[in-house]
Write a protein that holds these residues in place. Structure first.
Motif, PDB file in Angstrom:
ATOM      1  N   GLN A  85      38.900  25.212  55.339  1.00  0.00           N
ATOM      2  CA  GLN A  85      39.068  24.507  54.073  1.00  0.00           C
ATOM      3  C   GLN A  85      38.157  25.063  52.981  1.00  0.00           C
ATOM      4  N   VAL A  86      37.210  25.917  53.358  1.00  0.00           N
ATOM      5  CA  VAL A  86      36.341  26.555  52.363  1.00  0.00           C
ATOM      6  C   VAL A  86      37.067  27.687  51.642  1.00  0.00           C
ATOM      7  N   ASP A  87      38.190  28.152  52.204  1.00  0.00           N
ATOM      8  CA  ASP A  87      38.875  29.337  51.677  1.00  0.00           C
ATOM      9  C   ASP A  87      39.239  29.209  50.206  1.00  0.00           C
ATOM     10  N   GLY A  88      39.804  28.052  49.821  1.00  0.00           N
ATOM     11  CA  GLY A  88      40.255  27.874  48.443  1.00  0.00           C
ATOM     12  C   GLY A  88      39.133  27.995  47.428  1.00  0.00           C
ATOM     13  N   PRO A  89      38.066  27.177  47.535  1.00  0.00           N
ATOM     14  CA  PRO A  89      36.944  27.323  46.592  1.00  0.00           C
ATOM     15  C   PRO A  89      36.292  28.703  46.646  1.00  0.00           C
ATOM     16  N   LEU A  90      36.180  29.284  47.849  1.00  0.00           N
ATOM     17  CA  LEU A  90      35.560  30.600  47.986  1.00  0.00           C
ATOM     18  C   LEU A  90      36.365  31.659  47.250  1.00  0.00           C
ATOM     19  N   LEU A  91      37.674  31.684  47.474  1.00  0.00           N
ATOM     20  CA  LEU A  91      38.516  32.699  46.835  1.00  0.00           C
ATOM     21  C   LEU A  91      38.588  32.489  45.327  1.00  0.00           C
ATOM     22  N   SER A  92      38.658  31.230  44.901  1.00  0.00           N
ATOM     23  CA  SER A  92      38.670  30.926  43.469  1.00  0.00           C
ATOM     24  C   SER A  92      37.402  31.442  42.797  1.00  0.00           C
ATOM     25  N   PHE A  93      36.252  31.210  43.426  1.00  0.00           N
ATOM     26  CA  PHE A  93      34.977  31.675  42.878  1.00  0.00           C
ATOM     27  C   PHE A  93      34.917  33.188  42.816  1.00  0.00           C
ATOM     28  N   VAL A  94      35.358  33.855  43.890  1.00  0.00           N
ATOM     29  CA  VAL A  94      35.308  35.321  43.932  1.00  0.00           C
ATOM     30  C   VAL A  94      36.198  35.917  42.839  1.00  0.00           C
ATOM     31  N   LEU A  95      37.425  35.423  42.700  1.00  0.00           N
ATOM     32  CA  LEU A  95      38.356  35.978  41.708  1.00  0.00           C
ATOM     33  C   LEU A  95      37.843  35.759  40.287  1.00  0.00           C
ATOM     34  N   LEU A  96      37.321  34.562  40.016  1.00  0.00           N
ATOM     35  CA  LEU A  96      36.817  34.281  38.676  1.00  0.00           C
ATOM     36  C   LEU A  96      35.584  35.127  38.365  1.00  0.00           C
ATOM     37  N   SER A  97      34.672  35.249  39.335  1.00  0.00           N
ATOM     38  CA  SER A  97      33.437  36.003  39.094  1.00  0.00           C
ATOM     39  C   SER A  97      33.689  37.497  38.958  1.00  0.00           C
ATOM     40  N   GLN A  98      34.800  38.000  39.517  1.00  0.00           N
ATOM     41  CA  GLN A  98      35.104  39.425  39.452  1.00  0.00           C
ATOM     42  C   GLN A  98      36.029  39.784  38.281  1.00  0.00           C
ATOM     43  N   GLY A  99      36.318  38.818  37.415  1.00  0.00           N
ATOM     44  CA  GLY A  99      37.086  39.107  36.210  1.00  0.00           C
ATOM     45  C   GLY A  99      38.584  39.009  36.357  1.00  0.00           C
ATOM     46  N   VAL A 100      39.078  38.477  37.482  1.00  0.00           N
ATOM     47  CA  VAL A 100      40.519  38.332  37.657  1.00  0.00           C
ATOM     48  C   VAL A 100      41.054  37.184  36.812  1.00  0.00           C
ATOM     49  N   GLY A 101      40.265  36.152  36.622  1.00  0.00           N
ATOM     50  CA  GLY A 101      40.684  34.980  35.862  1.00  0.00           C
ATOM     51  C   GLY A 101      40.687  33.748  36.744  1.00  0.00           C
ATOM     52  N   MET A 102      40.867  32.598  36.119  1.00  0.00           N
ATOM     53  CA  MET A 102      40.878  31.335  36.843  1.00  0.00           C
ATOM     54  C   MET A 102      42.225  31.164  37.530  1.00  0.00           C
ATOM     55  N   PRO A 103      42.266  31.198  38.869  1.00  0.00           N
ATOM     56  CA  PRO A 103      43.561  31.107  39.554  1.00  0.00           C
ATOM     57  C   PRO A 103      44.022  29.669  39.715  1.00  0.00           C
ATOM     58  N   ARG A 104      45.312  29.509  39.908  1.00  0.00           N
ATOM     59  CA  ARG A 104      45.883  28.254  40.374  1.00  0.00           C
ATOM     60  C   ARG A 104      46.047  28.381  41.881  1.00  0.00           C
TER      61      ARG A 104
ATOM     62  N   LEU B 153      53.715  31.848  35.940  1.00  0.00           N
ATOM     63  CA  LEU B 153      53.931  33.296  36.007  1.00  0.00           C
ATOM     64  C   LEU B 153      54.078  33.904  34.616  1.00  0.00           C
ATOM     65  N   ARG B 154      54.785  33.216  33.722  1.00  0.00           N
ATOM     66  CA  ARG B 154      54.945  33.737  32.354  1.00  0.00           C
ATOM     67  C   ARG B 154      53.595  33.869  31.652  1.00  0.00           C
ATOM     68  N   ARG B 155      52.703  32.935  31.910  1.00  0.00           N
ATOM     69  CA  ARG B 155      51.368  32.972  31.289  1.00  0.00           C
ATOM     70  C   ARG B 155      50.419  33.924  32.018  1.00  0.00           C
ATOM     71  N   ARG B 156      50.903  34.535  33.097  1.00  0.00           N
ATOM     72  CA  ARG B 156      50.132  35.505  33.881  1.00  0.00           C
ATOM     73  C   ARG B 156      48.838  34.903  34.418  1.00  0.00           C
ATOM     74  N   GLN B 157      48.934  33.643  34.835  1.00  0.00           N
ATOM     75  CA  GLN B 157      47.809  33.029  35.534  1.00  0.00           C
ATOM     76  C   GLN B 157      47.856  33.471  37.000  1.00  0.00           C
ATOM     77  N   PRO B 158      46.746  33.907  37.581  1.00  0.00           N
ATOM     78  CA  PRO B 158      46.753  34.261  39.006  1.00  0.00           C
ATOM     79  C   PRO B 158      47.156  33.058  39.855  1.00  0.00           C
ATOM     80  N   LEU B 159      47.972  33.313  40.851  1.00  0.00           N
ATOM     81  CA  LEU B 159      48.458  32.262  41.736  1.00  0.00           C
ATOM     82  C   LEU B 159      48.048  32.590  43.165  1.00  0.00           C
ATOM     83  N   VAL B 160      47.398  31.638  43.835  1.00  0.00           N
ATOM     84  CA  VAL B 160      46.909  31.831  45.205  1.00  0.00           C
ATOM     85  C   VAL B 160      47.707  30.929  46.134  1.00  0.00           C
TER      86      VAL B 160
END
Length: 215
Positions: free
Chosen positions: A90-109, A160-167
């Motif tokens: 259950q840690v996967d979601g917050p962990l991946l969200s933090f990694v993607l945001l901190s690496q410049g990918v953007g705030m994922p859904r 998808l149209r707004r190009r928000q990352p989707l996890v």
């Protein structure tokens, strides 16, 4: 969404009452899927999460070269990113969200499983979590989904149209290596968005998450 609403029984009060009824129902379904992001909670979470990670793990390792390749492709092709992930904890979601945001990918859904309490669901929605509408997780993906399915289709297309990352997590921690039924619903939305031309294409990124000992 209009087609799905008009195919069902009209609400009370004639045409005007029917439109108001379906608008309220659509807003209710959308509220079950997502909530507005909370900048305060996001800042607090991303301040606390590194401290939590250093207590849980000795280190978090990320294949930097692969991430750079993904970032370059996303900026060059200007297509939405869809991360299809294994699911160990259950840690996967917050962990991946933090990694993607901190690496410049953007705030994922981040698509979250249905087995959450109402309070936790509300909190995760404010942090970027998205959920299937109530009752849909128990349905098979080939069954008629009615208005909730139409709203979910429209929602995914807009993301998808707004190009928000989707996890999307393909499995449940309790049943690894099996495609979870909620994942089937989300993948069906992606296929429909491509079929209907909502976006010309998507960049699908497979993500493997592994722990020496899963928390």
């Amino acid at each position: 969404v209009q087609d799905a609403a008009s195919s069902q029984a009209p609400g009370p009060g004639g045409d005007e009452g029917s439109r108001r009824h379906w608008k309220e129902e659509i807003c209710r379904i959308l509220g079950e899927i997502q909530a507005p992001l909370s900048p305060l909670l996001l800042r607090l979470c991303h301040w606390l999460l590194p401290k939590l990670l250093t207590r849980l793990f000795l280190s978090v390792r990320l294949r930097r070269g692969q991430l750079d390749m993904v970032l370059h492709a996303a900026r060059t092709l200007e297509l939405p990113l869809v991360f299809l992930c294994s699911h160990q904890s259950q840690v996967d979601g917050p962990l991946l969200s933090f990694v993607l945001l901190s690496q410049g990918v953007g705030m994922p859904r981040v698509a979250v499983g249905a087995q959450t309490s109402p309070r936790l669901r509300s909190l995760l929605q404010r942090l970027g979590g998205i959920f299937l509408p109530s009752g849909m997780a128990q349905k098979r993906s080939d069954q008629d989904e009615g208005l909730p399915g139409a709203v979910l289709d429209a929602y995914v297309q807009e993301v998808l149209r707004r190009r928000q990352p989707l996890v999307l997590f393909l499995e449940e921690p309790s049943a690894p290596l099996w495609l979870a039924e909620p994942a089937r619903h989300w993948l069906l939305r992606l296929l429909r968005a491509l079929r209907d031309g909502a976006v010309p294409d998507v960049l699908v990124v497979p993500v493997g998450i592994a722990y020496d000992v899963a928390p």
